[in-house]
Structure formats: structure tokens, C-alpha cells
Design a protein around this motif. Structure first.
Motif, mmCIF file in Angstrom:
data_model
loop_
_atom_site.group_PDB
_atom_site.id
_atom_site.type_symbol
_atom_site.label_atom_id
_atom_site.label_comp_id
_atom_site.label_asym_id
_atom_site.label_seq_id
_atom_site.Cartn_x
_atom_site.Cartn_y
_atom_site.Cartn_z
ATOM 1 N N ARG A 73 2.256 -4.478 9.254
ATOM 2 C CA ARG A 73 3.473 -4.807 8.505
ATOM 3 C C ARG A 73 3.212 -4.792 7.007
ATOM 4 N NH1 ARG A 73 4.007 -8.750 12.621
ATOM 5 N NH2 ARG A 73 3.283 -10.381 11.187
ATOM 6 N N GLU A 129 5.344 -5.415 3.522
ATOM 7 C CA GLU A 129 5.559 -6.846 3.505
ATOM 8 C C GLU A 129 4.487 -7.533 2.664
ATOM 9 O OE1 GLU A 129 6.031 -8.690 7.278
ATOM 10 O OE2 GLU A 129 7.584 -7.300 7.958
ATOM 11 N N SER A 178 -0.774 -6.301 14.179
ATOM 12 C CA SER A 178 0.641 -6.207 13.822
ATOM 13 C C SER A 178 0.872 -6.746 12.421
ATOM 14 C CB SER A 178 1.498 -6.958 14.842
ATOM 15 O OG SER A 178 1.111 -8.323 14.928
ATOM 16 N N GLU A 179 0.176 -7.827 12.039
ATOM 17 C CA GLU A 179 0.356 -8.381 10.694
ATOM 18 C C GLU A 179 -0.147 -7.419 9.631
ATOM 19 O OE1 GLU A 179 -0.663 -12.394 8.044
ATOM 20 O OE2 GLU A 179 -1.636 -12.092 9.992
ATOM 21 N N GLY A 189 4.696 -1.429 6.219
ATOM 22 C CA GLY A 189 6.050 -1.898 5.975
ATOM 23 C C GLY A 189 6.288 -2.469 4.591
#
Length: 253
Positions: A242, A248, A238-239, A246
Motif C-alpha cells: 500500500r 499511502e 499488504s502494508e 498505492g
């Protein structure tokens, strides 16, 4: 040389926030420049130089993540330099792309300094590996300029107090750290872990010009989840997802 449209693919980065044209044959950017760009602690209004920018993947990912970041790139292959300019324009980003070599930069670039300098140098020493068949791919993957010259060029173009960040293979880390220590301070290392229980293959190394802080070895970023935890069409954690999709930031600490 200008790439004809039929020789290019249109590839989505950062979850489609950035679309880059890349050659179907030759060097193609993957996740490495995205991770490099995400690791830069840049703020709006600052400046960034990407040494060996290729088609612009790392610099343009950074520019998409940080509004108002002033972008520049140096690329020795004129075909890729031209493609980086096209990609910047197509994505509504401004990027000054200079065509030249580390040891023979255009004068305008030699007179400039930047808040951030990044690089994804060729990974493989050709005294211990095989040349790539395509000249464009070989130019991106086969080292013919020693790492210390890359680091020296980056340090010279970096402002006092600015940051230099490289991504490179783990086995080259002793050479890379030696070159950083000679020119930069406040070194920070972030290993990139492919899967649980697997050795790190890539690392991010950051230094600060005139920095005085002690060396920091940060916890590694796990890129791929164990099979039992895969709940998406790929297996990124998930990290990592992202960061890669995403946009990030990749936080070192």
C-alpha cells in the motif's frame, strides 16, 4: 552533462502514478527513497527539501502523495540535478533543483528554510568498503561527507518546529543518532524489517527542530511476507505494498 534518452529507462513508482527516467548505468533509485518520502508527515502547502536528491525520486514521490507540497532539492552531480528537473517537469510537478554541495550551497538555498528536510545519504564508509566502478553510482553510495555534516545541513535548513527525516543502514545508526541528538529533539526511530526473523538492515530516523519529546522506538515495518503468504507477483506485505504502490503514508506510530 545531459543524459541522452537512450541511456535512460522509464521506471514506474507508486503503482505508475509517477514515472522517473533513470540512467541505465549508475545510481538507480529503488524502494528506499519511496519509503523515505512516505514517512514524511507533510501537509498541503508545506515545503520540503531533499538533500542529495539524485534524479528526484524521494521528493517527487512526496509531491505526488501530498498535493500542494512545495518541493526543492540539492544535488551535487550536475547530470542528476538536470535529470531531476526533467523528471519533475515530465510528471507535472514543480521542484526547484539546486546544483551544489552540502558545504557550498547556492545562496538562495542558504537563505531558505523548510517544513521538512529529508535525506538518503550515501550508505557506505569507504574506509570499510569497496568503491563502485561507475563515478555516478560511487557519488551516491560512497560516503565522502561525514554524517554529522549531513545532519547539520538538514537542521540549518529546517524551520523551527519542522521535521528532519533520514533513511540509513542500521549499522550506521549510532553515528546518525549521535548527530541528530546534537541538533534535533523528539527523535523517533522506525526499523525496516526485510523478512520475518531477519535483522533490520535499514532504519528511518526522524527528529524535530526544537523538539522536546522523549525518544520513541516504534514497531518495525515488515517489508516482505513469508513465502506461504505470497499471493501476488512479488512478496511485499499488504502494508508495504500500500505504501510502495498505492502511495499511502508510512505511519511511525
Amino acid at each position: 552533462m545531459s543524459w541522452p534518452l537512450e541511456a535512460l529507462s522509464a521506471d514506474r513508482f507508486l503503482g505508475g502514478k509517477l514515472v522517473l527516467h533513470q540512467p541505465l548505468k549508475g545510481y538507480r533509485a529503488g524502494v528506499d527513497p519511496v519509503l523515505l518520502a512516505a514517512s514524511v508527515p507533510a501537509r498541503p502547502g508545506e515545503s520540503l527539501l531533499d538533500l542529495g536528491c539524485g534524479a528526484g525520486a524521494a521528493a517527487l514521490c512526496a509531491g505526488r502523495r501530498v498535493p500542494g507540497l512545495r518541493l526543492a532539492g540539492l544535488e551535487r552531480q550536475d547530470s542528476y540535478a538536470e535529470l531531476a528537473r526533467r523528471n519533475a517537469l515530465a510528471n507535472g510537478l514543480e521542484m526547484a533543483v539546486y546544483q551544489g554541495d552540502l558545504s557550498a550551497m547556492p545562496e538562495a538555498l542558504r537563505q531558505a528554510q523548510f517544513d521538512h528536510v529529508i535525506a538518503n545519504p550515501p550508505y557506505f564508509r569507504r574506509d570499510a568498503s569497496t568503491r563502485a566502478p561507475q563515478p555516478e553510482r560511487e557519488g551516491a553510495m560512497g560516503e565522502d561527507t561525514p554524517l554529522e555534516i549531513w545532519v547539520d545541513a538538514a537542521a540549518r535548513r529546517c524551520k523551527p518546529g519542522g521535521f528532519v527525516t533520514f533513511i540509513h543502514r542500521a549499522e550506521r545508526l549510532p553515528e546518525l543518532m549521535g548527530a541528530f541528538v546534537a541538533r534535533l529533539g523528539s527523535l523517533e526511530l522506525k526499523p525496516l524489517l526485510p523478512r520475518p526473523g531477519r535483522e533490520s538492515q535499514l532504519c528511518l530516523l526522524r527528529g524535530r527542530k526544537n523538539g522536546r519529546a522523549a525518544f520513541r522506538l516504534h514497531a518495525g515495518l515488515l517489508l516482505h511476507a513469508p513465502p506461504a503468504h505470497v499471493s501476488d507477483r512479488d512478496d511485499y506485505t499488504s502494508e508495504a505494498s500500500r505504501i510502495l504502490r498505492g502511495g499511502e503514508p508510512l505511519i511511525f506510530g
